[in-house]
Design a protein around this motif. Sequence first.
Motif, PDB file in Angstrom:
ATOM      1  N   LYS A 318      -4.910 -66.227  -9.017  1.00  0.00           N
ATOM      2  CA  LYS A 318      -5.129 -64.972  -8.296  1.00  0.00           C
ATOM      3  C   LYS A 318      -5.033 -65.119  -6.787  1.00  0.00           C
ATOM      4  O   LYS A 318      -4.351 -64.326  -6.110  1.00  0.00           O
ATOM      5  CB  LYS A 318      -6.499 -64.393  -8.655  1.00  0.00           C
ATOM      6  CG  LYS A 318      -6.968 -63.277  -7.718  1.00  0.00           C
ATOM      7  CD  LYS A 318      -8.405 -62.856  -7.977  1.00  0.00           C
ATOM      8  CE  LYS A 318      -8.901 -61.885  -6.916  1.00  0.00           C
ATOM      9  NZ  LYS A 318     -10.275 -61.400  -7.176  1.00  0.00           N
ATOM     10  N   LEU A 322      -3.561 -62.763  -3.716  1.00  0.00           N
ATOM     11  CA  LEU A 322      -4.473 -61.920  -2.935  1.00  0.00           C
ATOM     12  C   LEU A 322      -4.309 -62.182  -1.439  1.00  0.00           C
ATOM     13  O   LEU A 322      -4.243 -61.249  -0.631  1.00  0.00           O
ATOM     14  CB  LEU A 322      -5.918 -62.185  -3.365  1.00  0.00           C
ATOM     15  CG  LEU A 322      -6.973 -61.237  -2.783  1.00  0.00           C
ATOM     16  CD1 LEU A 322      -6.812 -59.832  -3.347  1.00  0.00           C
ATOM     17  CD2 LEU A 322      -8.381 -61.764  -3.056  1.00  0.00           C
ATOM     18  N   LEU A 341      -0.600 -57.499  -4.799  1.00  0.00           N
ATOM     19  CA  LEU A 341      -1.833 -56.897  -5.327  1.00  0.00           C
ATOM     20  C   LEU A 341      -1.633 -56.433  -6.764  1.00  0.00           C
ATOM     21  O   LEU A 341      -2.533 -56.568  -7.603  1.00  0.00           O
ATOM     22  CB  LEU A 341      -2.261 -55.734  -4.430  1.00  0.00           C
ATOM     23  CG  LEU A 341      -2.905 -56.141  -3.104  1.00  0.00           C
ATOM     24  CD1 LEU A 341      -3.080 -54.936  -2.194  1.00  0.00           C
ATOM     25  CD2 LEU A 341      -4.246 -56.837  -3.332  1.00  0.00           C
ATOM     26  N   CYS A 344      -2.008 -59.322  -8.959  1.00  0.00           N
ATOM     27  CA  CYS A 344      -3.423 -59.617  -9.226  1.00  0.00           C
ATOM     28  C   CYS A 344      -3.944 -58.774 -10.382  1.00  0.00           C
ATOM     29  O   CYS A 344      -4.682 -59.268 -11.242  1.00  0.00           O
ATOM     30  CB  CYS A 344      -4.264 -59.357  -7.975  1.00  0.00           C
ATOM     31  SG  CYS A 344      -4.013 -60.521  -6.619  1.00  0.00           S
ATOM     32  N   ALA A 354      -9.039 -56.378  -6.150  1.00  0.00           N
ATOM     33  CA  ALA A 354      -7.626 -56.035  -5.987  1.00  0.00           C
ATOM     34  C   ALA A 354      -7.434 -54.523  -5.994  1.00  0.00           C
ATOM     35  O   ALA A 354      -6.606 -53.988  -5.246  1.00  0.00           O
ATOM     36  CB  ALA A 354      -6.796 -56.690  -7.091  1.00  0.00           C
TER      37      ALA A 354
END
Length: 390
Positions: A318, A322, A341, A344, A354
């Motif tokens: 992740k 991010l 995003l 994510c 997110a």
Amino acid sequence: KTCSRLLKVEQENVRLWIVMGTIQQELGNQEAASEAFEKALALNPQNEEEFGWLVDAGDRSMDWITAIQVLEKLIELTPDKAEWQAALGMHLSRINDGEGARKAFEKALQLKPDMNELRMQLGLAYLQLDRDQAAVDTLRTYLSLSPGNARAGEMLAGAMCRTGQYAAAVDELAKLEDARAEDVGLNLEYIYTLLRAGQARAAADLKATEGAPILSTLFTALARKHAGDPYRPLLDTLDSVEGDIDEECGGVLGTMFFFFGEKDAGEFIINEMKALREEGVTSMRVDIVLARAYMNVEKYAEAETVLAKVSEQYPDEKYPHLYLSTVYDELGRFRDAERHLKRCLELNPKDAEAMNNLAYLYAERDMRLDEAEALLKRALEIQPDSGYYL
């Protein structure tokens, strides 16, 4: 209307006038709000309890702006009241208005020099404004009057490092042995300060404090490297250490950068991480720390270069995605920020962070507002107590 009717009956009721002023503020009627507050002050200008209730109400609702506006009006009408200046400074700090906070704290201390706790807040404002020597002087005065405050000692050490007084900073942190045993961030700051002061042997011999296992392993490796001890085995296992790299970077490393200087501490971390990579260390977490340091000193292009490779090597992680979304937003690359995003959310459809970031990305561009609202409502369903999402 109800408040107006009640005031016809109870014209001497201070709290009713305060409530009326608050209502007028909410309606955007600043002139009417000022008149109501002036009436309340005329009835009882020294009634701290009533006006404190109003400020507290703003605090409870996290409406800092309303509280600030009320305090500014109170100061306008009673300019020599140090307590209102102090309260204003605290509220301005909450919205990151360092310059406004500085002025309010300085004024409060001029009016009432024995408010020593404000010197710690003033020192914090000086750090925020990069007025490093002023922070050193103010925090020294605070500690001379209130010795033993670990947070103030930490801030003083940070200000000293910012001004190149590394040996003095070591001496300051050495006094905080008990606090360092309980606070891993403070202990890592001590390692950093020892390394800057050329005392690598003491840094390498320092007993570890529980917590922040990833950064603790990394900083211990750095200390051992500078002391000439074996250190590569620690780095070889760094990516398998149990811990949350985002939490550690945002908390421990973020605090270090703020107190000890984003440029000074940030450039040190950048140089150290780059040296590890150049000698052949391959670690996602070294790369993440390097990228976060680049972001802290606003070198977003350099951060993008590091993170793009990490996200390719670890597509299901992740945090590279991010952080890339933040970097691309700073670089004005909206579509790339949006893409990462969304990645994510592909990895975790319930990722409230997110959702919030994507909604903010849309909102600050005044686009897809219905989608942004839906994302924020969903984020609040997942984390209903988040003030940020609210």
